[in-house]
Design an enzyme around this catalytic site. Structure first.
Site, short mmCIF file in Angstrom:
data_model
loop_
_atom_site.label_atom_id
_atom_site.label_comp_id
_atom_site.label_asym_id
_atom_site.label_seq_id
_atom_site.Cartn_x
_atom_site.Cartn_y
_atom_site.Cartn_z
N HIS A 81 0.84 -1.20 0.00
CA HIS A 81 0.00 0.00 0.00
C HIS A 81 0.87 1.24 0.00
N ASP A 110 8.65 22.57 -25.12
CA ASP A 110 8.48 21.20 -24.61
C ASP A 110 9.48 21.04 -23.47
N TRP A 146 7.17 -0.38 4.36
CA TRP A 146 7.77 0.25 3.19
C TRP A 146 9.20 0.67 3.47
N SER A 173 13.92 6.09 -12.96
CA SER A 173 12.83 6.89 -13.52
C SER A 173 12.77 8.27 -12.87
N SER A 174 12.81 8.29 -11.52
CA SER A 174 12.71 9.57 -10.83
C SER A 174 13.89 10.47 -11.14
N HIS A 257 13.34 10.90 4.66
CA HIS A 257 12.76 12.16 5.08
C HIS A 257 12.65 13.16 3.93
N GLU A 259 12.33 12.45 1.02
CA GLU A 259 11.30 11.86 0.18
C GLU A 259 9.91 12.37 0.55
N TYR A 261 9.22 15.16 1.74
CA TYR A 261 9.11 16.54 1.25
C TYR A 261 9.00 16.59 -0.26
N SER A 272 0.04 27.42 -3.87
CA SER A 272 0.41 28.83 -4.06
C SER A 272 -0.05 29.35 -5.41
N HIS A 306 15.00 11.70 13.18
CA HIS A 306 13.80 11.81 14.04
C HIS A 306 12.88 10.59 13.85
N HIS A 307 13.17 9.78 12.85
CA HIS A 307 12.43 8.53 12.71
C HIS A 307 13.04 7.43 13.57
N THR A 332 7.90 26.37 7.44
CA THR A 332 6.58 25.86 7.05
C THR A 332 5.50 26.80 7.55
N LYS A 335 4.93 29.65 5.30
CA LYS A 335 4.05 29.33 4.16
C LYS A 335 2.59 29.41 4.56
N ARG A 454 1.39 0.50 15.37
CA ARG A 454 1.05 0.39 13.96
C ARG A 454 1.49 -0.97 13.43
C1 HEA Z 1 0.83 8.91 -0.41
C2 HEA Z 1 0.72 8.03 0.39
C3 HEA Z 1 -0.48 7.40 1.02
C4 HEA Z 1 -1.83 7.51 0.75
C5 HEA Z 1 -2.51 8.34 -0.31
C6 HEA Z 1 -2.50 6.66 1.69
C7 HEA Z 1 -3.90 6.48 1.75
C8 HEA Z 1 -4.55 5.70 2.68
N1 HEA Z 1 -3.97 4.95 3.68
FE1 HEA Z 1 -1.98 4.73 3.98
N2 HEA Z 1 0.01 4.52 4.32
C9 HEA Z 1 1.03 5.20 3.69
C10 HEA Z 1 0.88 6.12 2.66
C11 HEA Z 1 -0.35 6.49 2.11
N3 HEA Z 1 -1.58 6.05 2.52
C12 HEA Z 1 2.31 4.84 4.24
C13 HEA Z 1 3.67 5.39 3.81
C14 HEA Z 1 2.05 3.90 5.25
C15 HEA Z 1 3.05 3.20 6.17
C16 HEA Z 1 3.28 1.83 5.70
C17 HEA Z 1 4.16 1.07 6.63
O1 HEA Z 1 3.87 1.01 7.84
O2 HEA Z 1 5.16 0.52 6.16
C18 HEA Z 1 0.60 3.73 5.28
C19 HEA Z 1 -0.06 2.89 6.18
C20 HEA Z 1 -1.43 2.86 6.34
C21 HEA Z 1 -2.10 2.22 7.43
C22 HEA Z 1 -1.41 1.54 8.60
C23 HEA Z 1 -1.20 0.12 8.29
C24 HEA Z 1 -0.45 -0.55 9.38
O3 HEA Z 1 0.24 0.08 10.17
O4 HEA Z 1 -0.57 -1.79 9.41
C25 HEA Z 1 -3.44 2.40 7.24
C26 HEA Z 1 -4.49 1.90 8.16
O5 HEA Z 1 -5.52 2.41 8.26
C27 HEA Z 1 -3.61 3.15 6.03
C28 HEA Z 1 -4.83 3.53 5.49
C29 HEA Z 1 -4.96 4.36 4.36
C30 HEA Z 1 -6.25 4.71 3.81
C31 HEA Z 1 -7.57 4.22 4.29
C32 HEA Z 1 -5.98 5.55 2.75
C33 HEA Z 1 -7.02 6.18 1.86
O6 HEA Z 1 -6.73 7.52 1.59
C34 HEA Z 1 -7.17 5.42 0.61
C35 HEA Z 1 -8.35 5.85 -0.16
C36 HEA Z 1 -8.90 4.68 -0.87
C37 HEA Z 1 -9.08 4.62 -2.17
C38 HEA Z 1 -8.82 5.74 -3.06
C39 HEA Z 1 -9.50 3.33 -2.77
C40 HEA Z 1 -10.69 3.41 -3.52
C41 HEA Z 1 -10.98 2.03 -4.01
C42 HEA Z 1 -12.19 1.65 -4.35
C43 HEA Z 1 -13.36 2.55 -4.24
C44 HEA Z 1 -12.38 0.29 -4.86
C45 HEA Z 1 -12.72 0.33 -6.27
C46 HEA Z 1 -11.69 -0.38 -6.99
C47 HEA Z 1 -11.35 -0.19 -8.26
C48 HEA Z 1 -12.01 0.78 -9.13
C49 HEA Z 1 -10.19 -0.96 -8.79
N4 HEA Z 1 -2.37 3.42 5.51
C1 HEA Z 2 4.27 14.80 3.08
C2 HEA Z 2 4.66 14.16 4.06
C3 HEA Z 2 5.16 14.65 5.37
C4 HEA Z 2 5.36 15.93 5.85
C5 HEA Z 2 5.14 17.25 5.16
C6 HEA Z 2 5.85 15.78 7.20
C7 HEA Z 2 6.18 16.86 8.01
C8 HEA Z 2 6.76 16.75 9.27
N1 HEA Z 2 7.01 15.57 9.94
FE1 HEA Z 2 6.52 13.70 9.30
N2 HEA Z 2 6.31 11.83 8.57
C9 HEA Z 2 5.85 11.49 7.32
C10 HEA Z 2 5.45 12.36 6.33
C11 HEA Z 2 5.52 13.75 6.44
N3 HEA Z 2 5.93 14.46 7.54
C12 HEA Z 2 5.79 10.06 7.17
C13 HEA Z 2 5.33 9.31 5.92
C14 HEA Z 2 6.24 9.53 8.37
C15 HEA Z 2 6.31 8.07 8.81
C16 HEA Z 2 7.23 7.23 8.07
C17 HEA Z 2 7.17 5.83 8.58
O1 HEA Z 2 7.65 5.58 9.70
O2 HEA Z 2 6.62 4.97 7.87
C18 HEA Z 2 6.58 10.68 9.22
C19 HEA Z 2 7.09 10.53 10.49
C20 HEA Z 2 7.56 11.60 11.24
C21 HEA Z 2 8.31 11.44 12.44
C22 HEA Z 2 8.76 10.13 13.05
C23 HEA Z 2 7.84 9.67 14.07
C24 HEA Z 2 8.21 8.33 14.57
O3 HEA Z 2 8.25 7.38 13.79
O4 HEA Z 2 8.47 8.23 15.77
C25 HEA Z 2 8.56 12.72 12.92
C26 HEA Z 2 9.33 13.02 14.16
O5 HEA Z 2 9.82 14.03 14.37
C27 HEA Z 2 7.99 13.65 11.96
C28 HEA Z 2 8.04 15.03 12.08
C29 HEA Z 2 7.60 15.91 11.10
C30 HEA Z 2 7.72 17.36 11.21
C31 HEA Z 2 8.30 18.12 12.36
C32 HEA Z 2 7.21 17.87 10.05
C33 HEA Z 2 7.17 19.32 9.67
O6 HEA Z 2 7.56 19.53 8.34
C34 HEA Z 2 5.80 19.92 9.88
C35 HEA Z 2 5.85 21.42 9.87
C36 HEA Z 2 4.49 22.07 9.90
C37 HEA Z 2 3.91 22.66 10.95
C38 HEA Z 2 4.54 22.69 12.30
C39 HEA Z 2 2.53 23.27 10.84
C40 HEA Z 2 2.48 24.67 10.33
C41 HEA Z 2 3.28 25.64 11.08
C42 HEA Z 2 2.79 26.72 11.72
C43 HEA Z 2 1.36 27.08 11.71
C44 HEA Z 2 3.78 27.60 12.35
C45 HEA Z 2 3.78 27.71 13.82
C46 HEA Z 2 3.87 26.44 14.50
C47 HEA Z 2 4.59 26.19 15.61
C48 HEA Z 2 5.68 27.05 16.11
C49 HEA Z 2 4.25 24.98 16.43
N4 HEA Z 2 7.37 12.94 10.96
CU LIG Z 3 10.82 12.66 8.60
#
Ligand code: HEA
Ligand code: HEA
Ligand SMILES: [Cu+2]
Ligand code: CUA
Lengths: 538, 389, 283
Positions: A81, A110, A146, A173-174, A257, A259, A261, A272, A306-307, A332, A335, A454
């Site tokens: 997923h 292009d 993942w 690709s990327s 990390h 990634e 962003y 924007s 931080h992960h 952030t 923004k 999780r």
């Molecule tokens: C961009 C990234 C992205 C997006 C968009 C989503 C979208 C969603 N994610 Fe995902 N998720 C991750 C990135 C993302 N996730 C990542 C990185 C993890 C961590 C994995 C890990 O632990 O290693 C995670 C893990 C994760 C978990 C935790 C699993 C676990 O810890 O065991 C769960 C559980 O609820 C979850 C739920 C969902 C749901 C409900 C959506 C929904 O937004 C999805 C919306 C659903 C649809 C759009 C489907 C629609 C389908 C139909 C209507 C059927 C029809 C079918 C056809 C037409 C073919 N996700």
């Molecule tokens: C698009 C994806 C995205 C983005 C933008 C971010 C943004 C941020 N993430 Fe997140 N993060 C993930 C995707 C993302 N993360 C994913 C996928 C994981 C889990 C991966 C995995 O384990 O599978 C993860 C996990 C993750 C962890 C690890 C947790 C753990 O496993 O224990 C942490 C810990 O520090 C963290 C921190 C942050 C912080 C500080 C930001 C900051 O960039 C956020 C900054 C924004 C704000 C703070 C809000 C706006 C700010 C204001 C309004 C200003 C004033 C605010 C204050 C002074 C408070 N993230």
């Molecule tokens: Cu991170």
């Protein structure tokens, strides 16, 4: 080879050249609009594939006890997923937007390297095919999350080398896509457009491209070491040979990390672009937006651990990564404040793109807040690897990245197809999505805080209620997305849709070059660079 | 499923705010826990939460004010300002100050949590797929702890047991970790196969266990009681099924418990010296098999194609007994080495059981006394190994 | 018709899909081979052949177009940017392995021997480098010295950098003879380097007991030098193509992107070697 010959013939008549006929057109095309469309369609399909896996996860978690799948398969679903959503849906969707929009936004004919552009797309397809093939292998698809942490990932069955090579293909690709985008932006810009006159979407992609080139090879290197540890007797991640499993985590998150962003910076760019149009005001603080993006990108390279607060790092490491992570809130925040200030005293209307953008600002901020809470190292010792984190990153990915992808789709599809989408349905799609996404992910905060880890297929009974709520939200959200598909297809077919004017949105031409083109846009645009650059954002 | 329907009604009510969540051991927020660390964490958590709420209210408030009042349909005319250096500086500096204010207590707490010095006793914890091994370094008590039998039955796909009828479903173990209260305890964490993470929310931290490395952490529990947690790092298919139970006892009770454990160990050693009947071995073997082997080789010995070989009909099992003893004792690849994990009697029982179940009918048995001497050899061989390095 | 001030946009590219297919077949074949499937190596060779045909075809196409004057300055700049960013990605790839070397030498090996981990789990392990770890992985081995073949290799590669630059001067000064000689020398030195490296590996495996399986030292040693060696091969092949084209009379002082790309790549490979020599062999 005939291919060589035909290439030659075509170079002669290339002015009156439209799209080739038949399905081969799509395979051999070098046109940025064709390739953009292919990226977007592919990403949408993958969104549903990844989403279906998410629904399997949510169905199993609807109730305590095991109902539908074996634990091993559940773990495969979690892993696939995430990989499909990240590498198959969200990233390609942004590349699709880049392909379509960047040449049009900067007045280029292009992309800079059109043949390579074609190859980037097909490498993506190859990579995802290879990844998907693992679902059918002995021992099952990768089931280690993942993040592919060793030593667990080394227990994968036949799928391991396929997973590794699919990462290589996706990486190639990327990287090719990113190189192309950077070269396009730096080299193909209309001569009259300076760097600080570029639309923010272009800026954010310039920076994202840099991130991609810097990190994808790192991920490739990490998985290569997994491969050699498994098949060639190396001991990178094996203490008995002097290696360290935690080393993999450092390398992975050095990639991982930035990634995340990669998935959010283009989001910022599209937001924007959209918000000023519907606020009928120039973007507030253009240059600080650019600097904030650059700072976020820079900081993203020094916060990876931080992960890993719980892996037993020395205290100096814990503190350094905590401070560095906290600082990201500042750029952030800039923004968020700038978007708010852009809306302030505007004359706002709320068409679907604007609705999605506003929801993005609000819900992304929520996700950012939880991110900030997790950045506090000692407290993360409680949050880490719980549903609190799942909630955090879905807030930053689904109602942020995915919502903005929807917003961008509605925003530009009239320009692409020459037809106006069905606004009434689109608003319904918005409200359904915005409400259900919160039913889906908000309860996960409670679950995480109450102690639900999780990546578990079954849970203690006190977590039942909120899991049920979350699962219900997931199904509503998932099926609501079918509306998007319906609306898009309806618009492309165009029978019941109004024609889009050349202007599409009120005064849009003040905001970007793409709005100076007719709707639908011709197959080739900006054969000669435009003379006048919209300077609305100053 | 009637239960599910009721649940749905209940949920709807809950979402409408008409009914509050009742389960007594359940909260919407982080739990305060029972150590100073966990309480400090809770305070810091609340601090950051309130900061976020405060900023959120300010930002969203402004935004919604503007959305409401500055809309075209209300006839608002757009102003064209797009820069103001002063406000931009202000909203860069204020968040920075807030962050610094949060970083100070966080740093203090982090340093405190990191300091394992002056601990009064040490426990070594080893993560296994999918159980925990506990070794009291000061008094030699040593045992394994895995998911309790009831949960284990109920959690199987198609078990038809309602988890709600199981006490502490998935949060109960066969043999809990016992610690004394008011004692600073140092934990040494490591793992035998893959990464795991030891987490009891009430104690206030989690620590990853890493094969080949030791991580340290400490705790000091003041209140006697039972505290539950789970493995928090994905460790394979049964990651969701390796809970942790910690019982904190007042010192005298704890001393008693230690005495009991030592007596138990003695009894086990003695048991290995007597002659066992085939029946006895088979009965004991069945329970050992379910708790130690079935997670991989499955209850019916069918294994899992591609990863775990079947026991039923395996030529290794039906062949020479020495070979089977050897692989179970020393492990191979993903198959753990059970030599030091099982007592001699348990070991002999499980070997006998596998050879005479699932359609295997070798008919032989092995006596615990034999295993005991083999285990003794193993230990001395290991010591030799260490000397070579 | 492409005039000189217009950006050249090709239409219909068939090579990319061929290359993608080839690469995918090759990797799938390799994966099958690793899993012990009998079709693996055949698939791998098939994929590799397709890939090589693609490279040949695509490069020929580019060369013909370039010689036909279809690329203006803008196109040249795009290609140069492409190459630079590609090299940057390669640098990041090598950085992973250098980082690994740094991390294990300075962090994980000392931890394995420290008073917590070491005394509990690996009582007899000492913090020294090189090491094959507390488990004595791969058995006894001899570490690779710096002053035999490796030093020779350093000299070889450094001088090949000089000859490459000398060839470039030849090109710029329209001295084709110098261009061809310089390139030939560079290619020759490159392949000589590869030969020496092969000899070194042979010695390591046969006489010194040093293999990929020799714990973390063997792993990092072979991974770093191996990937570098692979890059030397690729660089030398690219240079051979450039040599062949120079000999056919391609390139002008204004238009010689292929030469520049090959030269940059070669210098990059050179610099990586210096890093290797210092961090893998000397330190
Ligand atoms: C961009 C990234 C992205 C997006 C968009 C989503 C979208 C969603 N994610 Fe995902 N998720 C991750 C990135 C993302 N996730 C990542 C990185 C993890 C961590 C994995 C890990 O632990 O290693 C995670 C893990 C994760 C978990 C935790 C699993 C676990 O810890 O065991 C769960 C559980 O609820 C979850 C739920 C969902 C749901 C409900 C959506 C929904 O937004 C999805 C919306 C659903 C649809 C759009 C489907 C629609 C389908 C139909 C209507 C059927 C029809 C079918 C056809 C037409 C073919 N996700
Ligand atoms: C698009 C994806 C995205 C983005 C933008 C971010 C943004 C941020 N993430 Fe997140 N993060 C993930 C995707 C993302 N993360 C994913 C996928 C994981 C889990 C991966 C995995 O384990 O599978 C993860 C996990 C993750 C962890 C690890 C947790 C753990 O496993 O224990 C942490 C810990 O520090 C963290 C921190 C942050 C912080 C500080 C930001 C900051 O960039 C956020 C900054 C924004 C704000 C703070 C809000 C706006 C700010 C204001 C309004 C200003 C004033 C605010 C204050 C002074 C408070 N993230
Ligand atoms: Cu991170
Ligand atoms: Cu052990 Cu998860």
């Amino acid at each position: 080879m005939s291919a060589v010959a035909s290439e030659h013939e075509h170079t002669d008549d290339h002015h009156d050249h439209g799209p080739a006929k038949g399905w081969m057109r799509w395979i051999v095309t070098t046109n940025h609009k064709d390739i953009g469309s292919m990226y977007l369609i592919f990403a949408l399909i993958m969104f549903f594939v990844g989403g279906t896996m998410a629904l399997i996860i949510r169905a199993e978690l609807f109730e305590p006890g095991m109902q539908f799948v074996e634990p091993q398969f559940f773990n495969s679903m979690t892993t696939m997923h995430a990989l499909v959503m990240v590498f198959g849906a969200v990233m390609p969707a942004f590349v699709g937007f880049a392909n379509w929009m960047i040449p049009m936004m900067i007045g280029a004919p292009d992309m800079a390297l059109p043949r390579m552009n074609n190859m980037s797309f097909w490498m993506l397809v190859a990579g995802i095919l290879m990844l998907a093939s693992t679902l059918f292998m002995e021992g099952g698809a990768p089931a280690s999350g993942w993040t592919l942490y060793p030593p667990l990932v080394l227990q994968t069955g036949d799928a391991l080398p396929f997973a590794v090579f699919s990462v290589h293909l996706l990486g190639i690709s990327s990287i090719m896509g990113a190189i192309n985008i950077i070269a396009t932006i730096l080299n193909m810009r209309a001569p009259k457009m300076s760097l600080m006159q570029m639309p923010l979407f272009v800026w954010t992609w310039l920076i994202t491209g840099f991130l991609l080139i810097a990190i994808m090879p790192v991920f490739a290197g990490a998985v290569t070491m997994l491969l050699t540890d498994r098949f060639f007797e190396t001991s990178f991640f094996d203490a008995a040979g002097g290696g360290d499993p935690v080393l993999y985590q450092h390398i992975f998150w050095f990639f991982g990390h930035p990634e995340v962003y990669v998935m959010i910076l283009p989001t910022f760019g599209i937001a924007s672009t959209i918000i000023p149009v519907f606020a009928r005001k120039p973007l507030f603080g253009y240059s600080s937006m650019v600097y904030a993006t650059a700072s976020i990108a820079f900081l993203s390279f020094i916060v990876w651990a931080h992960h890993m607060f719980t892996v037993g790092m020395p205290i100096s490491g814990e503190l350094f990564f905590m401070y560095a992570t906290m600082i990201i809130a500042v750029p952030t925040g800039v923004k968020i404040f700038n978007w708010t200030a852009t809306m302030w005293k505007g004359a706002m209307t709320f068409e679907a793109p604007m609705l999605f953008s506003i929801a993005f600002v609000v819900l992304f901020t929520l996700g950012g807040f939880t991110g900030l809470m997790m950045s506090i190292a000692p407290v993360d010792f409680q949050y880490h690897d719980t549903y609190f984190i799942v909630a955090h990153f879905h807030y930053t990915l689904v109602p942020a990245s995915v919502f903005i992808l929807m917003a961008g789709g509605y925003f530009w599809i009239p320009k692409w197809t020459g037809k106006m989408y069905d606004e009434r349905l689109a608003r319904l799609h918005f409200w359904l999505s915005a409400i259900s996404v919160n039913i889906l992910f908000f309860p996960q905060h409670f679950l995480g805080l109450a102690g639900m880890p999780r990546r578990i297929p079954d849970y203690a009974t006190q977590f039942s209620d909120w899991n049920m709520v979350s699962s219900i939200g997931a199904f509503i959200f998932g099926f609501s997305q079918l509306m998007f598909v319906y609306i898009v297809i309806k618009t492309i077919k165009g029978k019941d849709c109004a024609d889009a004017t050349d202007e599409v949105w009120e005064d849009a031409a003040k905001h970007g070059l793409e709005w100076t083109l007719p709707s639908p846009v011709p197959y080739h645009t900006f054969a000669t660079p435009p003379e006048k650059i919209p300077t609305e954002h100053f | 499923m009637k239960k599910t329907k009721l649940q749905l009604v209940y949920l709807t009510l809950m979402m409408l705010g008409l009914k509050s969540v009742e389960a007594s051991d359940y909260t919407l927020n982080l739990m305060k826990g029972v150590t100073k660390t966990s309480n400090d964490i809770y305070d810091l958590h609340m601090l950051t939460l309130w900061v976020c709420v405060f900023i959120g209210v300010a930002v969203f408030g402004t935004m919604f004010y503007s959305i409401y009042h500055h809309r075209k349909s209300k006839g608002h005319k757009a102003e064209q300002f797009h820069e103001n250096t002063t406000v931009e500086i202000i909203w860069t500096i204020i968040p920075t100050i807030i962050l610094i204010a949060m970083a100070i207590p966080a740093t203090k707490l982090m340093i405190e949590m990191d300091d394992v010095s002056e601990s009064e006793m040490s426990i070594k914890v080893t993560g296994w797929q999918w159980k925990w091994e506990y070794e009291y370094l000061d008094n030699g008590v040593h045992f394994f702890s895995s998911l309790d039998e009831k949960s284990n039955q109920a959690r199987k796909l198609g078990s038809d047991i309602d988890p709600r009828t199981v006490d502490h479903y998935l949060l109960n173990v066969d043999k809990p970790l016992v610690i004394p209260t008011n004692t600073k305890i140092r934990f040494l964490f490591t793992a035998a196969d893959v990464l795991h993470s030891w987490w009891v929310p009430d104690l206030g931290w989690k620590t990853d266990t890493i094969p080949g490395f030791i991580n340290e952490a400490w705790t000091l529990v003041e209140k006697a009681g039972t505290y539950r947690g789970q493995c928090a790092e994905l460790c394979g298919k049964d990651h969701g099924f390796m809970p942790i139970v910690v019982i904190a006892m007042d010192k005298p009770d704890y001393e008693l418990w230690v005495k009991e454990q030592k007596a138990l160990a003695q009894a086990q050693l003695a048991a290995a010296d007597r002659e066992w009947t085939h029946e006895e071995l088979m009965t004991k073997g069945k329970s050992i098999y379910t708790s130690s082997c079935a997670s991989c080789h499955m209850d019916d010995g069918s294994g899992m194609t591609g990863t775990f070989p079947a026991i039923a009909g395996s030529s290794m099992v039906t062949g020479d007994i020495g070979n089977e003893i050897n692989i179970v004792m020393n492990g191979q690849g993903m198959m753990p080495a059970f030599g030091s994990m099982l007592s001699a009697a348990d070991f002999a029982a499980v070997i006998t059981y596998t050879r005479n179940s699932f359609g295997n009918a070798v008919g032989d048995l092995v006596q615990p006394s034999k295993i005991k001497s083999l285990q003794a050899e193993l230990v001395s061989a290991n010591d030799d190994d260490d000397d070579d390095d | 018709m492409s005039t000189n001030n217009e950006y050249y946009i090709p239409h219909k590219a068939t090579w990319p899909i061929v290359g993608t297919g080839g690469l995918m077949i090759m990797l799938a074949g390799f994966a099958n081979y690793l899993n012990g499937s009998s079709i693996g190596s055949g698939m791998m060779m098939l994929g590799l052949s397709i890939f090589i045909v693609m490279l040949g075809g695509w490069f020929t196409l580019q060369a013909t177009e370039s010689e036909a004057g279809m690329y203006n300055k803008g196109v040249g700049i795009s290609y140069r940017m492409g190459m630079m960013w590609f090299i940057f990605s390669e640098i990041m790839f090598f950085a992973v392995f250098f980082g690994t070397l740094w991390y294990t030498r300075n962090l994980s090996v000392p931890w394995l021997a420290d008073e917590i981990t070491g005394s509990t789990l690996w009582p007899n392990f000492e913090d020294v480098w090189p090491t094959n770890g507390p488990g004595n992985r791969g058995g006894d081995y001899e570490p690779m010295g710096a002053f035999g073949l490796p030093l020779l290799n350093t000299l070889l590669l450094l001088s090949s950098g000089v000859t490459c630059t000398w060839a470039h001067h030849g090109l710029l000064e329209k001295n084709r003879d110098q261009l061809i000689k310089g390139l030939a020398a560079t290619v020759g030195l490159g392949f000589l380097f590869v030969a020496c490296q092969a000899l070194e590996y042979h010695e390591a495996y046969v006489d010194m007991g040093l293999t990929l399986g020799s714990g973390i030292y063997g792993s990092t040693f072979f991974m770093l030098t191996g990937f570098h060696g692979l890059h030397v091969c690729i660089g030398a092949i690219i240079l051979s193509v450039v040599l062949f084209r120079s000999w056919k009379g391609h390139f002008t002082p204004e238009n010689h992107f292929a030469f520049e790309a090959a030269a940059w790549y070669w210098h990059f490979v050179d610099v990586v070697w210096l890093g290797l020599f210092i961090f893998v062999y000397l330190m």
